[in-house]
Enzyme design. Structure first.
Site, PDB file in Angstrom:
ATOM      1  N   GLU A   1       5.653  -0.286  -3.043  1.00 58.19           N
ATOM      2  CA  GLU A   1       5.000  -1.495  -2.553  1.00 58.19           C
ATOM      3  C   GLU A   1       3.764  -1.820  -3.379  1.00 58.19           C
ATOM      4  OE1 GLU A   1       4.095  -1.012   1.586  1.00 58.19           O
ATOM      5  OE2 GLU A   1       6.008  -0.017   1.942  1.00 58.19           O
TER       6      GLU A   1
ATOM      7  N   CYS B   1      -3.103  -4.231  -5.505  1.00 51.17           N
ATOM      8  CA  CYS B   1      -3.089  -2.831  -5.112  1.00 51.17           C
ATOM      9  C   CYS B   1      -1.719  -2.278  -5.515  1.00 51.17           C
ATOM     10  CB  CYS B   1      -3.287  -2.762  -3.603  1.00 51.17           C
ATOM     11  SG  CYS B   1      -3.118  -1.120  -2.933  1.00 51.17           S
TER      12      CYS B   1
ATOM     13  N   CYS C   1      -1.009  13.252   4.579  1.00 49.30           N
ATOM     14  CA  CYS C   1      -2.065  12.853   5.517  1.00 49.30           C
ATOM     15  C   CYS C   1      -1.413  12.306   6.787  1.00 49.30           C
ATOM     16  CB  CYS C   1      -2.971  11.802   4.894  1.00 49.30           C
ATOM     17  SG  CYS C   1      -3.690  12.358   3.327  1.00 49.30           S
TER      18      CYS C   1
ATOM     19  N   CYS D   1      -0.173   0.154   2.822  1.00 54.27           N
ATOM     20  CA  CYS D   1       0.956   0.575   2.003  1.00 54.27           C
ATOM     21  C   CYS D   1       1.793   1.682   2.632  1.00 54.27           C
ATOM     22  CB  CYS D   1       0.466   0.986   0.630  1.00 54.27           C
ATOM     23  SG  CYS D   1       0.563  -0.391  -0.495  1.00 54.27           S
TER      24      CYS D   1
HETATM   25 FE1  SF4 Z   1      -2.704  10.826   1.889  1.00 48.52          FE
HETATM   26 FE2  SF4 Z   1      -1.213   8.636   2.028  1.00 48.52          FE
HETATM   27 FE3  SF4 Z   1      -3.080   8.855   0.088  1.00 48.52          FE
HETATM   28 FE4  SF4 Z   1      -0.852  10.334   0.057  1.00 48.52          FE
HETATM   29  S1  SF4 Z   1      -0.960   8.114  -0.112  1.00 48.52           S
HETATM   30  S2  SF4 Z   1      -2.928  11.075  -0.300  1.00 48.52           S
HETATM   31  S3  SF4 Z   1      -0.492  10.769   2.209  1.00 48.52           S
HETATM   32  S4  SF4 Z   1      -3.435   8.747   2.287  1.00 48.52           S
END
Ligand code: SF4
Ligand code: SAH
Length: 343
Positions: free
Chosen positions: A90, A103, A114, A331
């Site tokens: 995306e 972005c 995360c 995203c």
């Molecule tokens: Fe964390 Fe999402 Fe960034 Fe990956 S894309 S580091 S899972 S916040």
């Protein structure tokens, strides 16, 4: 096969010469690539033997528009792009007063896990190449008929987990060979891979480093961001100070306000203490609710109280305006829905 659009012009020249063709052919090939051709056959003044060499050994990567959503609220555009292997990422284009920002994604998925993040939830497939990062910008520019002036590496993926391709992209996109967008117009966001932050600092690029902090206590941060088990807050902030030292650039900290999780007065006070005296800015983002996380954004009053505490301690902070809230602009959400057959 060689991903030709990930090569610097000197590398393309070397490739052409080493394979027995004249040097000026490289210039012709570069000119065509700059014009945005999608196949070697379109390179009209290039002789057949060069074309067939290129066709047999190289490919031109593209990002095809698979889905496009336009926000009725603010005109923000979200793209789902597909690559040659049917992987999707995306990108989001926003129109601020000072021009268009994009972005972009740096990986298909992400390994970092995360707990609040839609990308983190859907796992990791592969790194993007430099040309695939470029192609997201080129496709969006072509589709919208505008020139994009700012880039944020804040889409899907962890840029510093794809260090070589990302730094190659940064050099390419800021050069005349491609889009010539200055480093000062580029922001790279990371969850905090400490050794890579230091490596980036040593390169002394003038880009803005944005660090996703999201919690001021190690125990709390480790619960939402597993990377904190590898590099804790104190090590992360040391790396940020090192970055500031090497580049003289202000670091941004991202802090998603999650109701009842990280938005207490105590958190605000601890955050102020941690950042005191640092050349930095805090971006507070009311968390985007992602299905399956159970997180909701902090109440308006809480958001304001949090900013007030930071300000009283001399830390500059702003609550970020959410753009494209009607199109799931955060995203990872679009790809996830698409893969699950929701759209
Ligand atoms: Fe964390 Fe999402 Fe960034 Fe990956 S894309 S580091 S899972 S916040
Ligand atoms: N991997 C990098 C960059 C991509 S994530 C990083 O983590 O920094 C881009 C930003 O979106 C990060 O600041 C991330 O913490 C934030 N983010 C992810 N999910 C979010 C959500 N549900 N609400 C608000 N911000 C979110």
């Amino acid at each position: 096969m060689i991903d030709i659009k990930s090569l610097f012009d000197s590398e393309i020249e070397k490739l052409i010469i080493e394979n027995g063709f004249q040097k000026f052919r490289a210039k012709q090939v570069l000119d065509w690539l700059k014009k945005g051709v999608t196949s070697f056959a379109q390179m009209k003044n290039v002789p057949k033997d060069v074309i067939s060499f290129l066709e047999n050994n190289c490919y031109i990567s593209t990002a095809s528009i698979e889905r496009k959503l336009v926000s009725k609220l603010d005109g923000t555009v979200k793209y789902l792009f597909s690559f040659h292997d049917n992987e999707y990422v995306e990108s989001v284009v926003m129109n601020y007063n000072h021009g268009y920002s994009i972005c972009i994604s740096t990986q298909v998925g992400c390994k970092m896990g995360c707990t609040f993040c839609a990308t983190g939830k859907s796992g990791y497939s592969r790194n993007l190449t430099a040309s695939e990062m470029l192609a997201q910008i080129e496709s969006a520019q072509k589709d919208l008929g505008v020139r994009i002036s700012n880039i944020v590496l804040m889409g899907m993926g962890e840029p510093l987990d794809n260090f070589d391709n990302v730094t190659r992209f940064l050099k390419l996109v800021s050069s005349e060979q491609t889009l010539n967008i200055g480093m000062r117009h580029i922001t790279l966001s990371t969850c905090g891979i400490v050794p890579k932050i230091k490596e980036l600092a040593d390169m002394k690029l003038q880009l803005t480093l944005s660090v996703s902090l999201h919690a001021p206590f190690d125990e709390l941060r480790s619960k939402t961001m597993p990377i904190n088990n590898a590099y804790n807050i104190s090590e992360l902030l040391d790396a940020c100070r090192y970055y500031i030292d090497k580049t003289n650039r202000r670091v941004s900290f991202e802090y998603a306000l999650i109701d009842g999780v990280n938005d207490s007065d105590e958190c605000a006070k601890e955050l102020s203490k941690l950042l005191s005296g640092m050349l930095c800015h805090v971006n507070l983002i009311p968390v985007n609710s992602v299905q399956g996380t159970g997180y909701i954004k902090s109440k308006l009053k809480r958001q304001q109280a949090f900013v007030d505490i930071l300000s009283a301690c001399g830390i500059t902070a702003t609550v970020r305006r959410t753009l494209g809230s009607d199109i799931n602009a955060s995203c990872g959400q679009l790809r996830r829905k698409y893969k699950e057959g929701g759209i």
